[in-house]
Scaffold this motif. Structure first.
Motif, PDB file in Angstrom:
ATOM      1  N   ARG A 207      43.097  35.084  48.290  1.00  0.00           N
ATOM      2  CA  ARG A 207      41.870  35.100  47.468  1.00  0.00           C
ATOM      3  C   ARG A 207      41.916  36.168  46.382  1.00  0.00           C
ATOM      4  NH1 ARG A 207      36.921  36.027  50.108  1.00  0.00           N
ATOM      5  NH2 ARG A 207      35.732  34.647  48.814  1.00  0.00           N
ATOM      6  N   PRO A 208      42.348  37.428  46.697  1.00  0.00           N
ATOM      7  CA  PRO A 208      42.378  38.409  45.605  1.00  0.00           C
ATOM      8  C   PRO A 208      43.359  38.031  44.495  1.00  0.00           C
ATOM      9  CG  PRO A 208      43.062  39.417  47.713  1.00  0.00           C
ATOM     10  CD  PRO A 208      42.555  38.045  48.012  1.00  0.00           C
ATOM     11  N   ALA A 209      44.506  37.432  44.864  1.00  0.00           N
ATOM     12  CA  ALA A 209      45.479  37.042  43.830  1.00  0.00           C
ATOM     13  C   ALA A 209      44.878  35.960  42.934  1.00  0.00           C
ATOM     14  CB  ALA A 209      46.762  36.538  44.487  1.00  0.00           C
ATOM     15  N   LEU A 210      44.232  34.977  43.548  1.00  0.00           N
ATOM     16  CA  LEU A 210      43.630  33.891  42.765  1.00  0.00           C
ATOM     17  C   LEU A 210      42.469  34.419  41.929  1.00  0.00           C
ATOM     18  CD1 LEU A 210      43.718  31.129  45.528  1.00  0.00           C
ATOM     19  CD2 LEU A 210      45.166  31.275  43.487  1.00  0.00           C
ATOM     20  N   ARG A 211      41.717  35.349  42.496  1.00  0.00           N
ATOM     21  CA  ARG A 211      40.574  35.905  41.768  1.00  0.00           C
ATOM     22  C   ARG A 211      41.051  36.725  40.563  1.00  0.00           C
ATOM     23  NH1 ARG A 211      35.141  37.294  44.456  1.00  0.00           N
ATOM     24  NH2 ARG A 211      35.653  35.534  45.762  1.00  0.00           N
ATOM     25  N   LEU A 212      42.118  37.518  40.764  1.00  0.00           N
ATOM     26  CA  LEU A 212      42.622  38.314  39.639  1.00  0.00           C
ATOM     27  C   LEU A 212      43.179  37.392  38.547  1.00  0.00           C
ATOM     28  CD1 LEU A 212      43.182  41.072  38.377  1.00  0.00           C
ATOM     29  CD2 LEU A 212      45.401  41.083  39.545  1.00  0.00           C
ATOM     30  N   GLU A 213      43.906  36.372  38.961  1.00  0.00           N
ATOM     31  CA  GLU A 213      44.475  35.427  37.987  1.00  0.00           C
ATOM     32  C   GLU A 213      43.352  34.772  37.167  1.00  0.00           C
ATOM     33  OE1 GLU A 213      47.053  32.548  39.809  1.00  0.00           O
ATOM     34  OE2 GLU A 213      47.188  31.382  37.958  1.00  0.00           O
ATOM     35  N   SER A 214      42.306  34.379  37.849  1.00  0.00           N
ATOM     36  CA  SER A 214      41.177  33.742  37.168  1.00  0.00           C
ATOM     37  C   SER A 214      40.470  34.739  36.234  1.00  0.00           C
ATOM     38  CB  SER A 214      40.224  33.195  38.243  1.00  0.00           C
ATOM     39  OG  SER A 214      38.980  32.955  37.715  1.00  0.00           O
ATOM     40  N   PHE A 215      40.301  35.974  36.721  1.00  0.00           N
ATOM     41  CA  PHE A 215      39.651  37.016  35.905  1.00  0.00           C
ATOM     42  C   PHE A 215      40.450  37.256  34.621  1.00  0.00           C
ATOM     43  CE2 PHE A 215      39.154  41.337  34.444  1.00  0.00           C
ATOM     44  CZ  PHE A 215      37.780  41.520  34.452  1.00  0.00           C
ATOM     45  N   ILE A 216      41.760  37.386  34.767  1.00  0.00           N
ATOM     46  CA  ILE A 216      42.603  37.639  33.588  1.00  0.00           C
ATOM     47  C   ILE A 216      42.530  36.438  32.642  1.00  0.00           C
ATOM     48  CG2 ILE A 216      44.985  37.991  32.794  1.00  0.00           C
ATOM     49  CD1 ILE A 216      43.768  40.494  34.099  1.00  0.00           C
ATOM     50  N   GLY A 217      42.575  35.231  33.197  1.00  0.00           N
ATOM     51  CA  GLY A 217      42.490  34.030  32.365  1.00  0.00           C
ATOM     52  C   GLY A 217      41.199  33.994  31.559  1.00  0.00           C
ATOM     53  N   ASN A 218      40.115  34.440  32.145  1.00  0.00           N
ATOM     54  CA  ASN A 218      38.809  34.398  31.470  1.00  0.00           C
ATOM     55  C   ASN A 218      38.610  35.546  30.486  1.00  0.00           C
ATOM     56  OD1 ASN A 218      37.942  32.114  32.778  1.00  0.00           O
ATOM     57  ND2 ASN A 218      37.095  33.249  34.516  1.00  0.00           N
ATOM     58  N   HIS A 219      39.092  36.733  30.845  1.00  0.00           N
ATOM     59  CA  HIS A 219      38.781  37.920  30.034  1.00  0.00           C
ATOM     60  C   HIS A 219      39.941  38.413  29.169  1.00  0.00           C
ATOM     61  CE1 HIS A 219      35.669  37.999  33.163  1.00  0.00           C
ATOM     62  NE2 HIS A 219      34.924  38.552  32.231  1.00  0.00           N
ATOM     63  N   TYR A 220      41.146  38.178  29.632  1.00  0.00           N
ATOM     64  CA  TYR A 220      42.326  38.649  28.884  1.00  0.00           C
ATOM     65  C   TYR A 220      43.356  37.512  28.836  1.00  0.00           C
ATOM     66  CZ  TYR A 220      40.328  43.280  29.968  1.00  0.00           C
ATOM     67  OH  TYR A 220      39.492  44.374  30.094  1.00  0.00           O
ATOM     68  N   PRO A 221      43.025  36.376  28.215  1.00  0.00           N
ATOM     69  CA  PRO A 221      43.927  35.209  28.268  1.00  0.00           C
ATOM     70  C   PRO A 221      45.327  35.507  27.717  1.00  0.00           C
ATOM     71  CG  PRO A 221      42.078  34.851  26.735  1.00  0.00           C
ATOM     72  CD  PRO A 221      41.783  36.097  27.485  1.00  0.00           C
ATOM     73  N   HIS A 222      45.427  36.452  26.777  1.00  0.00           N
ATOM     74  CA  HIS A 222      46.748  36.779  26.225  1.00  0.00           C
ATOM     75  C   HIS A 222      47.642  37.471  27.268  1.00  0.00           C
ATOM     76  CE1 HIS A 222      44.263  40.352  25.790  1.00  0.00           C
ATOM     77  NE2 HIS A 222      45.357  41.086  25.607  1.00  0.00           N
ATOM     78  N   LEU A 223      47.051  37.917  28.388  1.00  0.00           N
ATOM     79  CA  LEU A 223      47.853  38.626  29.408  1.00  0.00           C
ATOM     80  C   LEU A 223      48.206  37.736  30.598  1.00  0.00           C
ATOM     81  CD1 LEU A 223      45.892  42.027  29.547  1.00  0.00           C
ATOM     82  CD2 LEU A 223      48.098  41.597  28.449  1.00  0.00           C
ATOM     83  N   ILE A 224      47.836  36.486  30.545  1.00  0.00           N
ATOM     84  CA  ILE A 224      47.964  35.653  31.741  1.00  0.00           C
ATOM     85  C   ILE A 224      49.429  35.526  32.192  1.00  0.00           C
ATOM     86  CG2 ILE A 224      47.995  33.389  30.561  1.00  0.00           C
ATOM     87  CD1 ILE A 224      46.188  34.202  33.864  1.00  0.00           C
ATOM     88  N   LYS A 225      50.354  35.429  31.237  1.00  0.00           N
ATOM     89  CA  LYS A 225      51.758  35.291  31.640  1.00  0.00           C
ATOM     90  C   LYS A 225      52.229  36.552  32.368  1.00  0.00           C
ATOM     91  CE  LYS A 225      56.471  34.369  30.175  1.00  0.00           C
ATOM     92  NZ  LYS A 225      56.919  35.389  31.107  1.00  0.00           N
ATOM     93  N   THR A 226      51.824  37.700  31.840  1.00  0.00           N
ATOM     94  CA  THR A 226      52.194  38.982  32.461  1.00  0.00           C
ATOM     95  C   THR A 226      51.723  39.017  33.918  1.00  0.00           C
ATOM     96  OG1 THR A 226      51.892  40.051  30.330  1.00  0.00           O
ATOM     97  CG2 THR A 226      51.933  41.491  32.245  1.00  0.00           C
TER      98      THR A 226
END
Ligand code: SF4
Length: 263
Positions: A207-226
């Motif tokens: 859950r934390p991994a999925l939540r962080l991935e979703s958070f980054i996708g929503n707030h910092y989309p340019h960092l999603i690959k990182t």
């Protein structure tokens, strides 16, 4: 939902992977800070309610009669002891009062960013070297609002408390590539304060991994690959650079090298 509850025991225990037993006091069960990487999220039942342990200090007082004075008590694992609700209930303060009466060693962990801890200076200061504040800087709300780290609430708190003679250790755990500017943060923290660093350590598909991935996708989309590289390929170039740069600086410590989770 907020629930006022009565507990039968105040102290709970955690058993880290490296062995040992960690005694914990959580005046609240549940947290309003909302860190998407929080390892407590692995428990699906956690934070469905915000439980306020209204009688915790009374129970603690009785439990501490038998307490071994050599053991350090940690305050805050399933909650942030200085989140806003503490302003009303003052349970952290009441627990600190019980610990201070017996001159017990305690470490309080917070990244709330409120200045509420200053309310408790009258309790904390007389505790002297028995008290240590573990101050987390990876508060995404604060990080999103600030460019100049000297103005970051938690860094200012660390420096102010340190100058008042309170023992403070600062934690940038996890380091968040593209979000935490480690060099600027360390420069903004008073030179005598130890700084602990760690990388994002999340097991894929938790859950934390999925939540962080979703958070980054929503707030910092340019960092999603990182972040996908970190979560799915265990590849963190930024962290390796930081280790290279700060690894030999005495006050900077790299922690949890053998751990799999992050707080
Ligand atoms: S990491 Fe700490 S402050 Fe953040 S949500 Fe979890 S318990 Fe709260």
């Amino acid at each position: 939902m907020l629930k006022e509850i009565f507990v039968k025991s105040a102290m709970t225990y955690e058993y880290p992977p490296d062995g040992g037993t960690v005694p914990i006091i959580d005046p609240y069960d549940g947290c309003t800070i909302g860190c998407p990487y929080c390892f407590q999220l692995e428990d699906e039942t956690w934070n469905t309610d915000l439980n306020v342990k209204v009688n915790i200090s009374d129970v603690l007082q009785k439990e501490l009669i038998q307490w071994n004075k050599e053991d350090t008590v940690y305050l805050g694992s399933k909650c942030d002891p200085y989140m806003e609700i503490e302003r009303k209930y003052q349970l952290t303060r009441k627990c600190l009062l019980e610990l201070s009466k017996l001159n017990l060693k305690c470490m309080v962990t917070t990244k709330a960013g409120s200045k509420l801890i200053f309310r408790d200076i009258d309790v904390i200061k007389p505790m002297g070297n028995k008290f240590t504040l573990l101050l987390g800087l990876s508060n995404l709300q604060q990080l999103s609002e600030i460019d100049d780290y000297t103005l970051m609430s938690n860094i200012q708190t660390a420096n102010q408390l340190h100058r008042m003679g309170i023992t403070v250790w600062v934690f940038i755990t996890p380091i968040l590539p593209g979000i935490t500017d480690i060099d600027s943060m360390i420069s903004a923290i008073d030179q005598d304060i130890p700084v602990f660093l760690d990388k994002v350590r999340l097991k894929r598909n938790t859950r934390p991994a999925l939540r962080l991935e979703s958070f980054i996708g929503n707030h910092y989309p340019h960092l999603i690959k990182t972040y996908k590289d970190i979560i799915y390929n265990n590849k963190d170039v930024y962290y390796e650079d930081i280790k290279e740069k700060w690894g030999k600086t005495e006050r900077v410590k790299f922690v949890f090298e053998s751990s799999n989770s992050t707080d």
